[in-house]
Design a protein around this motif. Structure first.
Motif, PDB file in Angstrom:
ATOM      1  N   GLN A  54       0.857  -1.268  -0.167  1.00 59.57           N
ATOM      2  CA  GLN A  54       0.084  -0.079  -0.144  1.00 59.57           C
ATOM      3  C   GLN A  54       0.889   1.357  -0.070  1.00 59.57           C
ATOM      4  O   GLN A  54       2.196   1.267  -0.004  1.00 59.57           O
ATOM      5  N   SER A  55       0.227   2.521   0.182  1.00 64.91           N
ATOM      6  CA  SER A  55       1.044   3.640  -0.216  1.00 64.91           C
ATOM      7  C   SER A  55       2.102   3.853   1.076  1.00 64.91           C
ATOM      8  O   SER A  55       3.252   4.338   0.807  1.00 64.91           O
ATOM      9  N   ARG A  56       1.784   3.724   2.276  1.00 64.29           N
ATOM     10  CA  ARG A  56       2.575   3.926   3.332  1.00 64.29           C
ATOM     11  C   ARG A  56       2.818   2.687   4.059  1.00 64.29           C
ATOM     12  O   ARG A  56       3.595   2.798   5.207  1.00 64.29           O
ATOM     13  N   ALA A  57       2.208   1.567   3.824  1.00 64.00           N
ATOM     14  CA  ALA A  57       2.321   0.135   4.636  1.00 64.00           C
ATOM     15  C   ALA A  57       2.535  -0.983   3.780  1.00 64.00           C
ATOM     16  O   ALA A  57       2.092  -0.862   2.694  1.00 64.00           O
ATOM     17  N   VAL A  58       2.938  -1.956   4.263  1.00 66.87           N
ATOM     18  CA  VAL A  58       2.941  -3.229   3.528  1.00 66.87           C
ATOM     19  C   VAL A  58       2.271  -4.246   4.705  1.00 66.87           C
ATOM     20  O   VAL A  58       2.499  -4.286   5.860  1.00 66.87           O
ATOM     21  N   HIS A  59       1.746  -5.374   3.965  1.00 63.19           N
ATOM     22  CA  HIS A  59       1.024  -6.344   4.759  1.00 63.19           C
ATOM     23  C   HIS A  59       1.338  -7.767   4.303  1.00 63.19           C
ATOM     24  O   HIS A  59       1.514  -7.775   2.930  1.00 63.19           O
ATOM     25  N   LEU A  60       1.834  -8.657   4.965  1.00 63.62           N
ATOM     26  CA  LEU A  60       2.025  -9.993   4.394  1.00 63.62           C
ATOM     27  C   LEU A  60       0.742 -10.657   3.799  1.00 63.62           C
ATOM     28  O   LEU A  60      -0.550 -10.449   4.152  1.00 63.62           O
ATOM     29  N   ASN A  61       1.005 -11.243   2.860  1.00 62.29           N
ATOM     30  CA  ASN A  61      -0.099 -12.159   2.284  1.00 62.29           C
ATOM     31  C   ASN A  61       0.004 -13.727   2.816  1.00 62.29           C
ATOM     32  O   ASN A  61       0.866 -13.847   3.794  1.00 62.29           O
ATOM     33  N   VAL A  62      -0.790 -14.248   2.428  1.00 64.88           N
ATOM     34  CA  VAL A  62      -0.704 -15.753   2.784  1.00 64.88           C
ATOM     35  C   VAL A  62       0.764 -16.397   2.619  1.00 64.88           C
ATOM     36  O   VAL A  62       1.120 -16.915   3.787  1.00 64.88           O
ATOM     37  N   ALA A  63       1.511 -16.321   1.718  1.00 62.61           N
ATOM     38  CA  ALA A  63       2.723 -16.941   1.595  1.00 62.61           C
ATOM     39  C   ALA A  63       3.750 -16.255   2.485  1.00 62.61           C
ATOM     40  O   ALA A  63       4.449 -16.935   2.811  1.00 62.61           O
ATOM     41  N   GLY A  64       3.652 -15.012   2.423  1.00 62.86           N
ATOM     42  CA  GLY A  64       4.407 -14.204   3.186  1.00 62.86           C
ATOM     43  C   GLY A  64       4.388 -14.628   4.767  1.00 62.86           C
ATOM     44  O   GLY A  64       5.168 -15.006   5.602  1.00 62.86           O
ATOM     45  N   GLU A  65       3.161 -14.832   5.293  1.00 67.89           N
ATOM     46  CA  GLU A  65       3.019 -15.503   6.520  1.00 67.89           C
ATOM     47  C   GLU A  65       3.398 -16.633   6.756  1.00 67.89           C
ATOM     48  O   GLU A  65       4.178 -16.768   7.877  1.00 67.89           O
ATOM     49  N   ALA A  66       3.525 -17.570   5.955  1.00 65.70           N
ATOM     50  CA  ALA A  66       4.041 -18.839   6.185  1.00 65.70           C
ATOM     51  C   ALA A  66       5.309 -18.717   6.042  1.00 65.70           C
ATOM     52  O   ALA A  66       5.905 -19.521   6.728  1.00 65.70           O
ATOM     53  N   LEU A  67       5.996 -17.995   5.222  1.00 61.43           N
ATOM     54  CA  LEU A  67       7.439 -17.879   5.139  1.00 61.43           C
ATOM     55  C   LEU A  67       7.977 -17.174   6.485  1.00 61.43           C
ATOM     56  O   LEU A  67       9.052 -17.849   6.919  1.00 61.43           O
ATOM     57  N   LEU A  68       7.328 -16.223   7.046  1.00 65.44           N
ATOM     58  CA  LEU A  68       7.747 -15.524   7.951  1.00 65.44           C
ATOM     59  C   LEU A  68       8.097 -16.496   9.455  1.00 65.44           C
ATOM     60  O   LEU A  68       9.016 -16.644   9.945  1.00 65.44           O
ATOM     61  N   ARG A  69       6.917 -17.645   9.502  1.00 66.38           N
ATOM     62  CA  ARG A  69       7.055 -18.490  10.468  1.00 66.38           C
ATOM     63  C   ARG A  69       8.497 -19.382  10.451  1.00 66.38           C
ATOM     64  O   ARG A  69       9.016 -19.486  11.538  1.00 66.38           O
TER      65      ARG A  69
END
Length: 295
Positions: A54-69
């Protein structure tokens, strides 16, 4: 994996945790654009988008959440391994502690701890936030109230007695619990045991709010020493002031005090293998007259 730079994973983890390329860059000491490029490179290498931008922020998608763990778990293992073989890993204890417990109880005993354990280095931070041990900033925490994170080793630090405390000149005017209704009562806003509970335990309705209010017990104790009123505090936290006569228990044996477990030693399960943690846990429980924990 041979083409996957560790710096890209660090950038991804920081951005995912902070929700901002700018905040991640400030944490890692690089520019937000460098974070963005590193994350983009990681996405290209693994062939999957990881964020919704987004313009000032980023949010994990489903793949990102899985990788972050997996990345978080991997970094934790790396830190643990480096600490295990590091030159100073056997001596350094990074401890977080609730502010009043640190000021009133731990600091006066720190010299004895260091004398009993030559070579031990202690880094002590006191704050109201509960460290979650996610970023490896602390090895252990003495927290006020039950820990809020699951999966930790938790050692309750015994029952504390909460009772009215005041300067001797004020105590001369207090003979029964009812006499406190005419006194200035010092309130500790963040205590789990408050005046309303104490009066209820003694069969009385509490008076309306009046007197000084503080958000830390060590300030309430200091105010009571200075004669500002009667504080409702733990005898553990006020032990020095009671021992040297600056504070007294005006209703000792004449009122019902409240006992509760206020503080807990907590640390991640992986940390129990570290010598400083074991030394400190055993020293702490001995000082409090508690059974030594089985670590």
């Amino acid at each position: 994996m041979r083409r996957l730079p560790l710096s890209a994973l660090q950038a991804f983890e920081a951005a995912a945790r902070t929700g901002s390329f700018r905040a991640a860059g400030e944490e890692l000491g690089i520019s937000p654009s460098a974070i963005s490029h590193a994350v983009r490179k990681l996405e290209i290498l693994i062939g999957a988008a990881l964020f919704e931008r987004q313009s000032r922020a980023v949010h994990l998608n489903v793949a990102g959440e899985a990788l972050l763990r997996h990345v978080t778990a991997g970094f934790d293992e790396l830190r643990q391994g480096i600490e295990t073989v590091g030159a100073r890993s056997g001596n350094l204890l990074r401890l977080h502690c609730a502010p009043s417990m640190a000021a009133q109880w731990l600091l006066p005993r720190l010299r004895d701890l260091l004398a009993a354990q030559p070579g031990l280095e202690v880094r002590l931070a006191a704050g109201v936030d509960y460290p979650r041990f996610e970023h490896d900033a602390f090895d252990a925490d003495i927290c006020y109230g039950p820990p809020r994170q699951e999966g930790l080793i938790t050692v309750p630090l015994g029952e504390e007695t909460v009772t009215p405390l005041c300067a001797p000149e004020i105590a001369a005017r207090i003979a029964t619990p009812r006499d406190l209704l005419e006194q200035t009562l010092i309130e500790s806003d963040n205590k789990r045991v408050r005046w309303a509970g104490w009066f209820a335990a003694n069969g009385l309705s509490p008076p309306g709010p009046r007197g000084a209010r503080f958000d830390r017990s060590f300030m309430a104790i200091a105010a009571a020493v200075d004669g500002l009123g009667v504080a409702l505090e733990s005898t553990r936290l006020a032990e020095r002031e009671i021992a040297d006569g600056r504070l007294v228990r005006p209703l000792a044996g004449r009122a019902s005090d409240i006992g509760y477990v206020g503080h807990y030693l907590v640390f991640p399960r992986v940390a129990k293998a570290r010598r400083p943690i074991r030394l400190f846990a055993h020293w702490l429980t001995r000082e409090l007259g508690l059974p030594e924990p089985a670590l």
